[in-house]
Design a protein around this motif. Structure first.
Motif, PDB file in Angstrom:
ATOM      1  N   GLU A 363       0.815  -1.214   0.000  1.00 38.14           N
ATOM      2  CA  GLU A 363       0.000   0.000   0.000  1.00 38.14           C
ATOM      3  C   GLU A 363       0.851   1.267   0.000  1.00 38.14           C
ATOM      4  O   GLU A 363       0.625   2.193  -0.788  1.00 38.14           O
ATOM      5  N   MET A 364       1.864   1.312   0.853  1.00 39.98           N
ATOM      6  CA  MET A 364       2.669   2.522   0.973  1.00 39.98           C
ATOM      7  C   MET A 364       3.436   2.813  -0.318  1.00 39.98           C
ATOM      8  O   MET A 364       3.475   3.959  -0.792  1.00 39.98           O
ATOM      9  N   ASN A 365       4.029   1.791  -0.919  1.00 44.79           N
ATOM     10  CA  ASN A 365       4.768   1.998  -2.171  1.00 44.79           C
ATOM     11  C   ASN A 365       3.845   2.419  -3.305  1.00 44.79           C
ATOM     12  O   ASN A 365       4.186   3.306  -4.109  1.00 44.79           O
ATOM     13  N   MET A 366       2.671   1.816  -3.379  1.00 49.55           N
ATOM     14  CA  MET A 366       1.737   2.159  -4.451  1.00 49.55           C
ATOM     15  C   MET A 366       1.190   3.576  -4.275  1.00 49.55           C
ATOM     16  O   MET A 366       0.977   4.288  -5.266  1.00 49.55           O
ATOM     17  N   VAL A 367       0.973   4.001  -3.031  1.00 51.81           N
ATOM     18  CA  VAL A 367       0.474   5.367  -2.801  1.00 51.81           C
ATOM     19  C   VAL A 367       1.495   6.389  -3.291  1.00 51.81           C
ATOM     20  O   VAL A 367       1.149   7.373  -3.961  1.00 51.81           O
ATOM     21  N   MET A 368       2.756   6.177  -2.982  1.00 53.76           N
ATOM     22  CA  MET A 368       3.790   7.105  -3.433  1.00 53.76           C
ATOM     23  C   MET A 368       3.895   7.119  -4.958  1.00 53.76           C
ATOM     24  O   MET A 368       4.040   8.181  -5.586  1.00 53.76           O
ATOM     25  N   SER A 369       3.811   5.954  -5.591  1.00 54.92           N
ATOM     26  CA  SER A 369       3.909   5.895  -7.054  1.00 54.92           C
ATOM     27  C   SER A 369       2.715   6.562  -7.719  1.00 54.92           C
ATOM     28  O   SER A 369       2.865   7.301  -8.706  1.00 54.92           O
TER      29      SER A 369
END
Length: 715
Positions: A363-369
């Motif tokens: 979730e955290m990586n996808m939110v930043m991307s």
């Protein structure tokens, strides 16, 4: 009677050396006459009683002496030429030597030419970049030049970390399974090799040379007594110093390209004669370049006229304030989303991984991307309210995207700092529990021995030893995951947003209601500025996380290597060049300035962690120390003479360091003032040259008018 002067005439005739027979004279052609003219020489015989000639004056004597020296010099030059080219003339003993020298000179010239071709062939992706340059011009190719330059920087970083950290630990360090820090815990052994676990860089990947926690804290390892903790610390500092050096060198190399002048001098003349890109070899690209040049002329003319037009200043100021308000609102919302995502990821880390889905794990990586994908589009919409010049609007857009990426990165770091503080507090409890666990295990072992019998030594398998949370490895894992997720997001975006869109436009254009190629949706433009900013942001993550994950420069090399081929293919197949570009080459200090800024801001958190935070007690090369930099003092005490250690301690005195920093600041100020003075002097010289050229022009006009008036008066 006075003696008479006698003249003697001497005639020179040409003598024939060839024999001619009268019998064949009628059959042969008449022989040519000698080309040397027949001349007569007269000699004056002077008697002794004749008067002496008048003495020469000084000028005649000097002229004759000068002529004599000139003839001697020419004779010496002729002799030298004959001696050097005796073999070429076909005379003397040097003919073979001359032929050998000529042969060797030709072979040497051929070798140099082949060596230059070999060097050009050894430059990575030179032919591929040239192909892109011929299709899209130098503006698109400049992005790939920048990518290749970044590849070289990361290659140096990887060589440093691999040869001085990873390879010594692999060759001379203790093997896997010998220590708890090098062994997967017993509870994780069953799933340590699963793809999902390895994709998150847990399991076997976590307990390997990829991350900080695997390395031992022994002062020396191997038969060379290699000092691994000292090497780890110095290589981290060396990577930061090298990065600063190479970026500053690239900037200073191109500072004087404009000569300190203003860009508005002969603006339209420069556009007329220097706008065309002669490297273009594709008709469609040439048409795009022609339209771009035409648009630049229209913008320049409009800008000149707009200076004389009165505008509604209050309305423009209100719209720009509104646009900036929306931009700050977007930046704040993106920062809050990242902070919220990091907090949720910390909650998910406490749960069983088998109960979590793919989105919860990433979730955290996808939110930043996703924020990096959609926020620039919002900024582009807000820029329509400001009514800036296109180039100024582009710079504002780039600055806002850069602020977005940097703000997201720093919010991520602040959230990580909270997690690091929690890990440090947890380590204190784990350390106390481990002490009690060891005492209980030893007590139980001693109780199991009956009487005075001696049993085998007390031993516990490393997989069964309790261990604390290694916060350094956790930081390295987060940055590696961010890098990998950013790569996957970029590639998926290219496949869906560029390739599938290009296929739809190409094959559905024949049966559609309007022209898809020139209307909506058309082909995707290659976003030079956005791609370069993505490179800079990714490099900032590499600089920030490479100290805790020595393998991160190697992972980034793989990313850049695949990006070169993948993006070159996407450009050639799916994209068209931008209508207006901001050249992203290595010689452009705008992007290099952003790179230098993110380098500075990326190294600040790392230096703070090195100086302020205590290292983990049971993992990493600095375990057992209060601070990481104490390895320097330990080396000075054990490996250097006492007098040298004393000198080095005096040099590291805070008072001396502050004085050196003040001197450096004053030197920078002085050099900056000197550079500004030289730039102002260059501008003054340019103005003087313009005034002198104008005066010469006016003088020539007056002289021409005077000549014309004189000629008219003479007639």
């Amino acid at each position: 009677m006075p003696p008479k002067k006698v003249k003697i005439q001497v005639e020179e005739k040409e003598e024939d050396t060839e024999e001619s027979t009268s019998e064949e004279e009628g059959d042969k052609l008449p022989r040519r006459e000698s080309l040397r003219p027949k001349r007569k020489r007269k000699r004056d015989v002077i008697n002794e009683d004749d008067p002496e000639p008048e003495p020469e004056d000084e000028e005649t004597r000097k002229a004759r002496e000068k002529e004599r020296r000139r003839r001697l010099r020419r004779g010496a030059e002729a002799k030298k030429f004959v001696s050097e080219n005796e073999g070429a003339l076909g005379k003397g003993k040097g003919k073979q030597w001359f032929a050998f020298k000529m042969m060797m000179a030709k072979k040497w010239a051929k070798f140099l030419r082949d060596f230059e071709n070999f060097k050009a062939a050894c430059v990575p992706w030179e032919n591929k970049i040239k192909a892109v340059e011929s299709q899209f011009g130098s503006s698109v190719a400049s992005y790939f030049l920048f990518l290749r330059w970044m590849y070289g920087v990361n290659m140096v970083l990887f060589i440093l970390t691999f040869t001085l950290i990873m390879l010594p630990e692999y060759l001379w360090g203790l093997p896997y399974g010998s220590l708890p820090r090098k062994t997967v815990p017993r509870a994780e052994e069953a799933s340590a090799a699963n793809f999902g676990v390895l994709y998150d860089f847990n399991g076997l990947a976590q307990y390997s040379i990829l991350f900080y926690g695997y390395y031992d804290n022994k002062r020396t390892i191997g038969w060379l007594n290699f000092r691994l903790p000292l090497s780890y610390f110095l290589v981290g500092i060396m990577c930061i110093g090298y990065s600063f050096l190479v970026v500053l060198k690239a900037m200073t190399k191109n500072i004087g390209d404009d000569g300190g002048g203003d860009d508005n001098t002969f603006n339209f003349s420069w556009k007329v004669f220097c706008s065309w890109d002669y490297l273009i070899g594709n008709p469609e690209t040439a048409d795009n370049k022609f339209n771009s040049i035409t648009m630049n002329f229209k913008e320049a003319i409009t800008e000149e006229r707009a200076a004389q037009v009165e505008e509604n200043v209050h309305l423009i100021r209100f719209l720009r304030f509104l646009a900036n308000f929306f931009v700050f609102l977007t930046l704040g919302a993106s920062g809050y989303l990242i902070f919220w995502a990091v907090k949720r990821s910390q909650e998910f880390a406490q749960q069983d991984p088998d109960t979590l889905g793919w989105w919860e794990k990433n979730e955290m990586n996808m939110v930043m991307s996703l924020l990096g994908m959609f926020c620039p589009t919002l900024f582009d919409l807000f820029a329509e309210l400001e009514d800036y010049h296109p180039l100024i609007a582009l710079k504002w857009l780039l600055g806002r995207i850069f602020a977005l990426l940097l703000g997201n990165l720093y919010v991520f770091i602040l959230a990580l700092m909270d997690e690091i503080n929690n890990k440090i507090e947890e380590e204190k409890h784990v350390k106390a529990n481990i002490t009690l666990w060891e005492a209980n295990m030893i007590k139980a072992y001693n109780a199991s021995l009956s009487g005075n019998t001696t049993g085998p030594p007390f031993y516990v398998h490393p997989a069964d030893v309790p261990r604390g949370p290694c916060w350094e490895t956790m930081v390295g894992q987060e940055f590696v995951r961010l890098t990998v997720s950013d790569v996957l997001t970029t590639y998926v975006t290219i496949l869906i947003g560029d390739f599938l869109r290009a296929c739809f436009v190409r094959f559905c254009n024949y049966c559609w209601c309007w022209d898809l190629e020139y209307g909506y949706p058309s082909y995707t433009e290659f976003d030079i500025s956005g791609n370069v900013l993505a490179l800079i942001f990714n490099q900032g993550m590499i600089w920030m996380g490479s100290f805790f994950a020595p393998s991160l420069p190697g992972i980034n090399i793989l990313r850049l290597h695949t990006s070169m081929y993948f993006q070159c293919w996407a450009v050639m197949c799916c994209n068209v060049p931008e209508a207006r570009v901001f050249k992203a080459s290595r010689s452009n200090n705008f992007y290099l300035g952003m790179l230098l800024l993110i380098l500075f801001l990326s190294t600040m958190p790392v230096l703070y962690m090195i100086v302020s935070l205590p290292p983990s007690f049971d993992c990493g090369p600095f375990s057992g120390k209060n601070r990481m930099f104490e390895v320097i003092g330990e080396t000075l005490e054990n490996d250097f003479p006492s007098w040298m250690a004393k000198i080095l301690r005096q040099l590291s005195n805070p008072g001396l360091v502050i004085a050196i920093i003040l001197v450096m600041v004053l030197a920078i100020y002085y050099l900056n003032a000197t550079a500004k003075g030289q730039k102002a002097a260059n501008l003054d010289l340019k103005k003087k040259m313009k005034l002198q050229a104008l005066e010469n022009k006016m003088r020539n006009k007056k002289m021409a008018a005077a000549r014309a008036a004189a000629a008219a008066g003479g007639q």
